[in-house]
Design an enzyme around this catalytic site. Structure first.
Site, PDB file in Angstrom:
ATOM      1  N   GLU A   1       0.811  -1.224   0.000  1.00 33.03           N
ATOM      2  CA  GLU A   1       0.000   0.000   0.000  1.00 33.03           C
ATOM      3  C   GLU A   1       0.840   1.268   0.000  1.00 33.03           C
ATOM      4  OE1 GLU A   1      -0.472  -2.550   2.066  1.00 33.03           O
ATOM      5  OE2 GLU A   1      -2.551  -3.230   1.874  1.00 33.03           O
TER       6      GLU A   1
ATOM      7  N   LYS B   1     -17.548  -0.313   5.781  1.00 32.68           N
ATOM      8  CA  LYS B   1     -17.959  -1.319   4.802  1.00 32.68           C
ATOM      9  C   LYS B   1     -19.480  -1.338   4.572  1.00 32.68           C
ATOM     10  CE  LYS B   1     -17.241  -6.206   3.719  1.00 32.68           C
ATOM     11  NZ  LYS B   1     -16.561  -7.445   4.125  1.00 32.68           N
TER      12      LYS B   1
END
Lengths: 174, 579
Positions: free
Chosen positions: B49, B161
């Protein structure tokens, strides 16, 4: 000199958006720049989108300018006013519970009268009173109660507004 | 139009003009990777990342458009903190989207949960935790606005989420296209104060020894042309800080090059002797000023910056102008023209001849390698510079190789230099070069890397190979953490502590090949040119050229940390020259 003496302190009145996490952003900025917050009062304003923080910091003038500028860069900070103690009216609320046997309760009530404080609650050997006043007057009251034995004390931290203009406007001014 | 939060996120990114997204999926961000399949946005799958973040930065450096990265929650979010901080220090416009555990699970120490907005608060210009699917279009619109206006910087958007998961009713929302921003505390100002600009123009017309001290704000404001006009009209010399290499052409007779700790003697000394510094989008960084109290002691200061917090932060300016560099320079040029333009400038021949005297006595120099000595890194960089197109984009890591690249390259075009200035992030070069290539596929992109840096982010060469970004890497292998070695030699009595990396392990040629690149190794000066030519020919694969360099070469000039710029240490061969 400590902030309680009123020395080397600045009062910042910061209007912020009333959103989650904004207080953490402001407090975090002070921590990052190495400033200790002496007192902090948070309250909603007449416009529900905003809150007002009254922050008292002990600082030198030069880095203070930097803190104000950095604070102003926070997206959620709408505006900042620096209040000079001599040009503003300051108030603080204290609630205090003091030891007060029935024999000495009268002495404490004397102080309550002199300071125009308010009795909030009375127990057998304790008394709870509150005082609203300038921070130094609240300090004095607390100092005078100290010898009797303070059981519990809560102070709100100072809130302030700028003093109003005294002089009437010049009728000849354009 | 009814949709779910994940679809809305993709649509919002498309509406902001995003054409490429650097990222890596994971649990919390998973629902967003489904509508990604149907999106016009290209996704580049990174291997770590941190790579996604630096690629987004490289893209922004090269194009001026905001770079965008998307990663999952927890460890992915913490892995992208370094690029966020890097972008924050160097004012790079970037938007990072992170996944977060479902809203109801926040604060429960859920799997891969971390307090992403808390952790990134001090390394972002602003960040958001989005709590409702309906907020997504507006937040993304605001995030791009904040990242790209005022002083640019990174903005993070953390998305739980449940609000993007089509199986969760909380993700249902009605699409709308936001057309404004409700940001009462964010009102970036472009224009400078007209009266202050007039005062600045007056100071310029009175100055006998003025220097234009130009920083990253020139490039951020697209102000290179305006700067050129200002410099040519007034005949004032220009120093270009590490963040503004390319913002003024190195080949221009008024260009003095890089100032600071490893700046060239003339740039450092001209600032030191100046009677007026015109600081444009520069922030008086400690690497530029040396000991602040002794920096440019004779100079009045005009300081122009979009960020008013920079004005007076380090050095009290005589004229402080808050505003966009390009806008203010254009106004300044107008004001100077009204005062008579180039006619109104005093005779500065004496100053010019002092400057050319320094340039003659103290050019950048090094000693070519002899006999069986390994390569000199400066020689490699000269060769690379001379055998690549002038608009080649160069990305670098951090350390000696970075300073040599900045010193020896000729930057004649804006947005050709991609580096980590403020944070000094080792390992920046490879992912940043990939991002630059993604933004400018028409350009040749070279990463100049050190062996220490290379080992930090080499895995992104897999991304380059598999995603089709044929970048080229010049690996300056001197077997050491070279800059630290130099400091230990100069300031720790040659007591070398944990700086030797070994010469042969890893085998960089084999490693490059294993990563899907062409690997070349160069050990003697005569091989340098042909190897570069060979690398330049390859356009369907990344290339790594390992240049085996002398370990003991030091970067000069150097102003030792904490010393005055007047005490700049020049190359050993120049130490008898009269200052």
């Amino acid at each position: 000199m400590s902030a309680a003496d009123g020395g080397g302190t600045t009062t910042l009145v910061v209007r912020v958006e009333n959103k989650a996490g904004v207080l953490a952003r402001v407090a975090g900025l002070f921590a990052r720049r190495g400033f200790n917050i002496e007192s902090l009062a948070v309250a909603p304003t007449d416009d529900e989108r905003f809150s007002r923080l009254t922050i008292v910091v002990g600082v030198d003038a030069a880095p203070m300018e930097q803190v104000v500028k950095q604070l102003d860069k926070l997206v959620n900070v709408v505006d900042i006013r620096e209040l000079n103690p001599s040009a503003s009216v300051e108030r603080e609320l204290m609630m205090v519970t003091v030891r007060a046997n029935p024999e000495i309760r009268g002495q404490i009530l004397d102080l309550v009268r002199i300071f125009q404080a308010t009795v909030l609650n009375v127990g057998y050997d304790e008394i709870m009173v509150s005082l609203t006043g300038s921070p130094s007057r609240v300090d004095d009251f607390e100092d005078l109660l100290l010898p009797y034995g303070i059981v519990d004390v809560q102070r709100t931290g100072k809130v302030a507004l700028p003093k109003l203009v005294k002089a009437a406007p010049d009728p000849l001014a354009p | 139009m009814n949709m779910n939060g994940g679809q809305a996120l993709m649509k919002a990114l498309e509406n902001e003009g995003v054409d490429i997204l650097f990222g890596l999926p994971g649990g919390a961000i998973l629902p967003v990777y489904d509508p990604l399949i149907d999106s016009s946005i290209r996704h580049v799958l990174v291997r770590h990342e941190q790579g996604a973040g630096h690629m987004a930065e490289g893209y922004a450096h090269a194009t001026g458009r905001p770079g965008v990265a998307m990663v999952t929650s927890g460890p992915a979010a913490t892995n992208i903190v370094t690029p966020l901080c890097d972008a924050y220090m160097d004012s790079i416009p970037m938007v990072v989207v992170t996944g977060q555990v479902p809203y109801a699970a926040i604060g429960t120490d859920a799997f891969q949960e971390c307090d992403t907005t808390g952790i990134t608060m001090s390394v972002t210009k602003h960040n958001y935790l989005v709590t409702e699917a309906a907020d997504i279009p507006q937040v993304i619109h605001d995030a791009f606005y904040i990242a790209t206006t005022g002083r640019p910087g990174p903005v993070l958007v953390d998305i739980p989420k449940d609000i993007v998961d089509p199986n969760n009713p909380r993700s249902a929302m009605e699409w709308y296209t936001p057309d404004s921003h409700d940001l009462p505390g964010y009102l970036p100002n472009q224009a400078g104060d007209a009266e202050l600009i007039r005062q600045a123009a007056k100071l310029i017309c009175e100055a006998e020894r003025p220097v234009l001290y130009t920083g990253g704000g020139i490039l951020k404001s697209r102000g290179a042309e305006a700067l050129l006009e200002l410099a040519e009209m007034t005949g004032i010399h220009v120093v270009t800080t590490l963040m503004n290499r390319g913002g003024f052409p190195d080949d221009h007779p008024l260009c003095l090059g890089m100032p600071g700790m490893h700046g060239n003697y003339t740039a450092v000394t001209a600032m030191q002797e100046a009677d007026l510094l015109i600081a444009l989008g520069a922030r008086f960084d400690d690497r530029v000023t040396g000991k602040v109290g002794e920096f440019a002691p004779l100079a009045n200061i005009i300081h122009v910056d979009i960020d008013s917090a920079e004005l007076g932060k380090v050095r009290r300016p005589d004229v402080a102008i808050q505003g966009d560099c390009r806008v203010v320079i254009e106004e300044l040029v107008k004001a100077l023209k009204e005062m008579g333009g180039s006619e109104a400038q005093p005779d500065r021949n004496q100053w010019r001849s002092r400057i050319s005297g320094w340039q003659e006595r103290f050019p950048l120099t090094y000693e070519q390698s002899k006999g069986d000595e390994l390569l000199k890194p400066q020689y490699v960089l000269e060769q690379l510079r001379d055998s690549t197109p002038s608009d080649t984009i160069v990305a670098s890591g951090v350390g000696q190789h970075q300073m040599w690249t900045s010193q020896y390259w000729k930057f004649n075009h804006p947005y050709t230099w991609v580096n980590s200035g403020g944070l000094g992030t080792m390992g920046f070069a490879i992912p940043a070069a990939i991002g630059a290539k993604a933004g400018r596929p028409d350009r040749m992109v070279w990463a100049v890397d050190g062996d220490g840096c290379f080992q930090m982010t080499a895995q992104e060469l897999v991304t380059a190979a598999t995603e089709g970004f044929p970048i080229k890497v010049a690996l300056i292998n001197n077997a050491y953490l070279g800059m630290v070695r130099q400091w230990q030699e100069m300031f720790y009595e040659e007591r070398y502590s944990e700086v030797y990396l070994t010469r042969d392990v890893p085998d960089y040629k084999m490693w490059a090949e294993a990563l899907g690149c062409v690997g070349l190794r160069v050990e003697s000066p005569e091989e340098v040119g042909p190897a570069i030519a060979q690398a330049n020919e390859i356009d369907d694969q990344p290339v790594v050229v390992e240049f085996r360099c002398e370990a003991e070469e030091n970067v000069f000039p150097m102003v030792p940390a904490g010393m005055s710029n007047s005490d700049v240490v020049v190359d050993p061969s120049q130490r008898d020259q009269p200052r």
